[in-house]
Design a protein around this motif. Structure first.
Motif, PDB file in Angstrom:
ATOM      1  N   LYS A   3      -9.949 -14.905   0.111  1.00 18.71           N
ATOM      2  CA  LYS A   3      -9.764 -13.730  -0.736  1.00 18.71           C
ATOM      3  C   LYS A   3     -10.615 -12.563  -0.232  1.00 18.71           C
ATOM      4  CE  LYS A   3      -9.982 -12.262  -5.532  1.00 18.71           C
ATOM      5  NZ  LYS A   3     -10.312 -12.642  -6.904  1.00 18.71           N
ATOM      6  N   LYS A   4     -11.849 -12.849   0.167  1.00 13.92           N
ATOM      7  CA  LYS A   4     -12.741 -11.807   0.671  1.00 13.92           C
ATOM      8  C   LYS A   4     -12.186 -11.184   1.953  1.00 13.92           C
ATOM      9  CE  LYS A   4     -17.439 -11.089   2.315  1.00 13.92           C
ATOM     10  NZ  LYS A   4     -18.719 -11.689   2.632  1.00 13.92           N
TER      11      LYS A   4
ATOM     12  N   ASN B 217      -9.024  -9.078   1.196  1.00 11.77           N
ATOM     13  CA  ASN B 217      -9.389  -7.799   0.588  1.00 11.77           C
ATOM     14  C   ASN B 217      -9.979  -6.844   1.620  1.00 11.77           C
ATOM     15  OD1 ASN B 217      -8.468  -8.366  -1.964  1.00 11.77           O
ATOM     16  ND2 ASN B 217     -10.412  -9.243  -2.631  1.00 11.77           N
TER      17      ASN B 217
ATOM     18  N   GLU C 137      -9.191  -6.816   4.779  1.00 12.15           N
ATOM     19  CA  GLU C 137      -8.040  -6.391   5.587  1.00 12.15           C
ATOM     20  C   GLU C 137      -7.268  -5.267   4.885  1.00 12.15           C
ATOM     21  OE1 GLU C 137      -5.366  -6.711   8.841  1.00 12.15           O
ATOM     22  OE2 GLU C 137      -7.168  -7.895   8.544  1.00 12.15           O
ATOM     23  N   ILE C 138      -7.058  -5.411   3.587  1.00 14.37           N
ATOM     24  CA  ILE C 138      -6.351  -4.380   2.823  1.00 14.37           C
ATOM     25  C   ILE C 138      -7.157  -3.084   2.801  1.00 14.37           C
ATOM     26  CG2 ILE C 138      -5.580  -3.759   0.492  1.00 14.37           C
ATOM     27  CD1 ILE C 138      -4.796  -6.721   0.152  1.00 14.37           C
ATOM     28  N   ALA C 139      -8.478  -3.200   2.595  1.00 17.92           N
ATOM     29  CA  ALA C 139      -9.333  -2.006   2.571  1.00 17.92           C
ATOM     30  C   ALA C 139      -9.311  -1.294   3.919  1.00 17.92           C
ATOM     31  CB  ALA C 139     -10.761  -2.387   2.194  1.00 17.92           C
TER      32      ALA C 139
END
Length: 81
Positions: free
Chosen positions: A63-64, A67, A69-71
């Protein structure tokens, strides 16, 4: 260049309906017929696009990293603007 992109779209980076969205696999096609074989098709891409690489097992770490990667993607889109 067009042939390479077409090859990647049709065969190498195939979205299997049985897998979750974004989890790409490969497929082998002969005469418009998909051949199901463990040796020729069905490879699932893991981290960095490595075929049959293990996925991140720890759900919190996964999850970290997703996230992050999305940021980074959002930051890159804003940098283009």
């Amino acid at each position: 260049w067009v042939f390479f992109c077409g090859y990647m779209e049709l065969f190498a980076a195939y979205q299997d309906p049985d897998l979750m969205p974004g989890k790409l696999s490969s497929r082998f096609v002969v005469g418009l017929t998909t051949i199901k074989s463990n040796n020729l098709s069905g490879w699932v891409f893991g981290p960095f696009g490595v075929p049959n690489a293990p996925s991140i097992a720890d759900p919190e770490l996964r999850k970290k990293k997703l996230n992050a990667e999305i940021a980074n993607g959002r930051l890159a889109m804003m940098a283009i603007i």
